[in-house]
Design a protein around this motif. Structure first.
Motif, PDB file in Angstrom:
ATOM      1  N   THR A 229      -2.853 -14.391  -5.314  1.00  0.00           N
ATOM      2  CA  THR A 229      -1.709 -14.315  -3.276  1.00  0.00           C
ATOM      3  C   THR A 229      -1.551 -12.252  -3.483  1.00  0.00           C
ATOM      4  O   THR A 229      -2.537 -11.958  -2.342  1.00  0.00           O
ATOM      5  CB  THR A 229      -0.246 -14.472  -3.418  1.00  0.00           C
ATOM      6  OG1 THR A 229      -0.005 -15.601  -4.209  1.00  0.00           O
ATOM      7  CG2 THR A 229       0.371 -13.723  -3.111  1.00  0.00           C
ATOM      8  N   LEU A 230      -1.613 -11.767  -4.775  1.00  0.00           N
ATOM      9  CA  LEU A 230      -1.953 -10.222  -4.598  1.00  0.00           C
ATOM     10  C   LEU A 230      -4.047  -9.399  -4.304  1.00  0.00           C
ATOM     11  O   LEU A 230      -4.122  -8.758  -2.667  1.00  0.00           O
ATOM     12  CB  LEU A 230      -1.912  -9.923  -6.873  1.00  0.00           C
ATOM     13  CG  LEU A 230      -1.817  -7.897  -5.882  1.00  0.00           C
ATOM     14  CD1 LEU A 230      -0.827  -7.253  -4.981  1.00  0.00           C
ATOM     15  CD2 LEU A 230      -2.064  -7.158  -7.782  1.00  0.00           C
ATOM     16  N   TRP A 231      -4.013 -10.582  -4.716  1.00  0.00           N
ATOM     17  CA  TRP A 231      -5.755 -10.462  -4.564  1.00  0.00           C
ATOM     18  C   TRP A 231      -6.383 -10.678  -2.983  1.00  0.00           C
ATOM     19  O   TRP A 231      -6.746 -10.102  -2.003  1.00  0.00           O
ATOM     20  CB  TRP A 231      -7.005 -11.108  -4.935  1.00  0.00           C
ATOM     21  CG  TRP A 231      -7.223 -10.749  -6.171  1.00  0.00           C
ATOM     22  CD1 TRP A 231      -6.832 -11.443  -7.527  1.00  0.00           C
ATOM     23  CD2 TRP A 231      -8.228  -9.290  -6.733  1.00  0.00           C
ATOM     24  NE1 TRP A 231      -7.439 -10.299  -8.910  1.00  0.00           N
ATOM     25  CE2 TRP A 231      -8.103  -9.139  -7.860  1.00  0.00           C
ATOM     26  CE3 TRP A 231      -8.698  -8.464  -5.685  1.00  0.00           C
ATOM     27  CZ2 TRP A 231      -9.131  -8.572  -8.380  1.00  0.00           C
ATOM     28  CZ3 TRP A 231      -9.753  -7.594  -6.202  1.00  0.00           C
ATOM     29  CH2 TRP A 231      -9.546  -7.153  -7.379  1.00  0.00           C
ATOM     30  N   GLU A 232      -5.498 -11.953  -2.462  1.00  0.00           N
ATOM     31  CA  GLU A 232      -5.669 -12.057  -1.118  1.00  0.00           C
ATOM     32  C   GLU A 232      -5.231 -11.169   0.195  1.00  0.00           C
ATOM     33  O   GLU A 232      -5.389 -10.832   0.890  1.00  0.00           O
ATOM     34  CB  GLU A 232      -4.885 -13.423  -0.779  1.00  0.00           C
ATOM     35  CG  GLU A 232      -5.794 -14.879  -1.821  1.00  0.00           C
ATOM     36  CD  GLU A 232      -4.957 -16.200  -1.490  1.00  0.00           C
ATOM     37  OE1 GLU A 232      -3.637 -15.656  -1.167  1.00  0.00           O
ATOM     38  OE2 GLU A 232      -5.242 -16.779  -2.570  1.00  0.00           O
ATOM     39  N   LEU A 233      -3.843 -10.891  -0.457  1.00  0.00           N
ATOM     40  CA  LEU A 233      -2.982  -9.535  -0.034  1.00  0.00           C
ATOM     41  C   LEU A 233      -3.986  -8.647   0.568  1.00  0.00           C
ATOM     42  O   LEU A 233      -4.057  -7.759   1.760  1.00  0.00           O
ATOM     43  CB  LEU A 233      -1.476  -9.948  -0.460  1.00  0.00           C
ATOM     44  CG  LEU A 233      -0.346 -10.454  -0.258  1.00  0.00           C
ATOM     45  CD1 LEU A 233       0.540 -10.148  -0.985  1.00  0.00           C
ATOM     46  CD2 LEU A 233      -0.584 -11.056   1.363  1.00  0.00           C
ATOM     47  N   LEU A 234      -4.479  -7.914  -0.823  1.00  0.00           N
ATOM     48  CA  LEU A 234      -5.408  -6.893  -0.993  1.00  0.00           C
ATOM     49  C   LEU A 234      -6.387  -7.099   0.003  1.00  0.00           C
ATOM     50  O   LEU A 234      -7.042  -5.972   0.662  1.00  0.00           O
ATOM     51  CB  LEU A 234      -5.451  -6.093  -2.195  1.00  0.00           C
ATOM     52  CG  LEU A 234      -4.989  -5.637  -3.334  1.00  0.00           C
ATOM     53  CD1 LEU A 234      -5.310  -5.557  -4.597  1.00  0.00           C
ATOM     54  CD2 LEU A 234      -4.126  -4.077  -2.838  1.00  0.00           C
ATOM     55  N   ALA A 235      -7.191  -7.917   0.332  1.00  0.00           N
ATOM     56  CA  ALA A 235      -8.226  -8.532   1.002  1.00  0.00           C
ATOM     57  C   ALA A 235      -7.645  -8.019   2.808  1.00  0.00           C
ATOM     58  O   ALA A 235      -9.001  -8.229   3.514  1.00  0.00           O
ATOM     59  CB  ALA A 235      -8.249 -10.234   0.921  1.00  0.00           C
ATOM     60  N   THR A 236      -6.319  -8.406   2.770  1.00  0.00           N
ATOM     61  CA  THR A 236      -6.031  -8.228   4.654  1.00  0.00           C
ATOM     62  C   THR A 236      -5.497  -6.720   4.766  1.00  0.00           C
ATOM     63  O   THR A 236      -5.842  -6.544   6.153  1.00  0.00           O
ATOM     64  CB  THR A 236      -4.210  -9.064   4.326  1.00  0.00           C
ATOM     65  OG1 THR A 236      -3.487  -7.865   4.060  1.00  0.00           O
ATOM     66  CG2 THR A 236      -5.221 -10.803   3.660  1.00  0.00           C
ATOM     67  N   LEU A 237      -5.973  -6.110   3.919  1.00  0.00           N
ATOM     68  CA  LEU A 237      -5.435  -4.700   4.313  1.00  0.00           C
ATOM     69  C   LEU A 237      -7.032  -4.140   4.865  1.00  0.00           C
ATOM     70  O   LEU A 237      -8.160  -4.131   4.452  1.00  0.00           O
ATOM     71  CB  LEU A 237      -5.291  -3.447   2.752  1.00  0.00           C
ATOM     72  CG  LEU A 237      -3.987  -3.971   2.214  1.00  0.00           C
ATOM     73  CD1 LEU A 237      -4.051  -2.888   1.150  1.00  0.00           C
ATOM     74  CD2 LEU A 237      -2.721  -4.055   3.433  1.00  0.00           C
ATOM     75  N   PRO A 238      -6.801  -3.380   5.882  1.00  0.00           N
ATOM     76  CA  PRO A 238      -8.380  -2.224   6.404  1.00  0.00           C
ATOM     77  C   PRO A 238      -8.573  -1.705   4.697  1.00  0.00           C
ATOM     78  O   PRO A 238      -8.169  -1.147   3.925  1.00  0.00           O
ATOM     79  CB  PRO A 238      -7.023  -1.569   6.950  1.00  0.00           C
ATOM     80  CG  PRO A 238      -6.140  -1.949   7.329  1.00  0.00           C
ATOM     81  CD  PRO A 238      -5.958  -2.671   6.535  1.00  0.00           C
ATOM     82  N   ARG A 239     -10.131  -1.309   5.040  1.00  0.00           N
ATOM     83  CA  ARG A 239     -10.724  -0.880   3.957  1.00  0.00           C
ATOM     84  C   ARG A 239     -10.169   0.741   3.596  1.00  0.00           C
ATOM     85  O   ARG A 239     -10.343   0.534   2.523  1.00  0.00           O
ATOM     86  CB  ARG A 239     -12.657  -0.796   4.208  1.00  0.00           C
ATOM     87  CG  ARG A 239     -12.890  -2.368   4.656  1.00  0.00           C
ATOM     88  CD  ARG A 239     -14.410  -2.161   5.193  1.00  0.00           C
ATOM     89  NE  ARG A 239     -15.293  -3.068   4.895  1.00  0.00           N
ATOM     90  CZ  ARG A 239     -16.759  -2.825   4.255  1.00  0.00           C
ATOM     91  NH1 ARG A 239     -16.807  -2.272   4.710  1.00  0.00           N
ATOM     92  NH2 ARG A 239     -17.386  -4.115   4.706  1.00  0.00           N
TER      93      ARG A 239
END
Length: 162
Positions: free
Chosen positions: A101-111
């Protein structure tokens, strides 16, 4: 094609810091293969300028900045799509659902926001160091971090906060 010989000290640097650079790039990009590409590109760039880079106090910081810049600018070679007859192997499912879940949420952040969080909480850099690495103002670092953390907090449900 001519062969390239590594400058004095570059091979030692790569042997000593390669794994740490891969971990850093993996946290930054969220993908093992992209991390490998980022580190490879950064080491190629650093190797050709090593005589100049080694004069600085922190050559690893310089290489990390190359990794961050390549990630932010999307200069990785692996970004191009390739058509294949069969899909690639899928990674094994992770044991910890919160980790996924954390990896998925981090992936949604702008670069830029993701880079800010990685440099702050993974590389343990100060706001001034992050601003220097990203080439922006300290205020921008603070606002990017605040927005990213707010987005992550808002996206976390009570079930995956435990």
């Amino acid at each position: 094609m001519t062969s390239w010989e590594a400058p004095l000290g570059f091979e030692d640097f790569v042997r000593a810091r390669h794994v740490a650079l891969l971990r850093f790039a993996h946290v930054l990009s969220g993908d093992r293969h992209a991390a490998e590409d980022l580190v490879q590109d950064a080491l190629i760039r650093a190797g050709t300028s090593w005589r100049r880079i080694r004069k600085h106090d922190d050559p690893e910081g310089y290489v990390r900045r190359i990794i961050v810049n390549c990630h932010l600018n999307g200069l990785r070679r692996g970004k191009r799509e390739r058509l294949v007859s069969e899909p690639p192997d899928r990674p094994a499912p992770a044991a910890d659902e919160r980790h996924d879940t954390l990896w998925e949420l981090l992936a949604t952040l702008p670069r830029q926001q993701r880079a800010t969080l990685v440099l702050r909480y993974y590389a343990d850099m100060s706001e001034a160091e992050i601003a220097d690495t990203l080439g922006c103002a300290v205020g921008t670092v603070k606002s990017n971090a605040a927005r990213a953390l707010a987005k992550l907090r808002g996206a976390l449900t009570p079930a995956n906060r435990a």
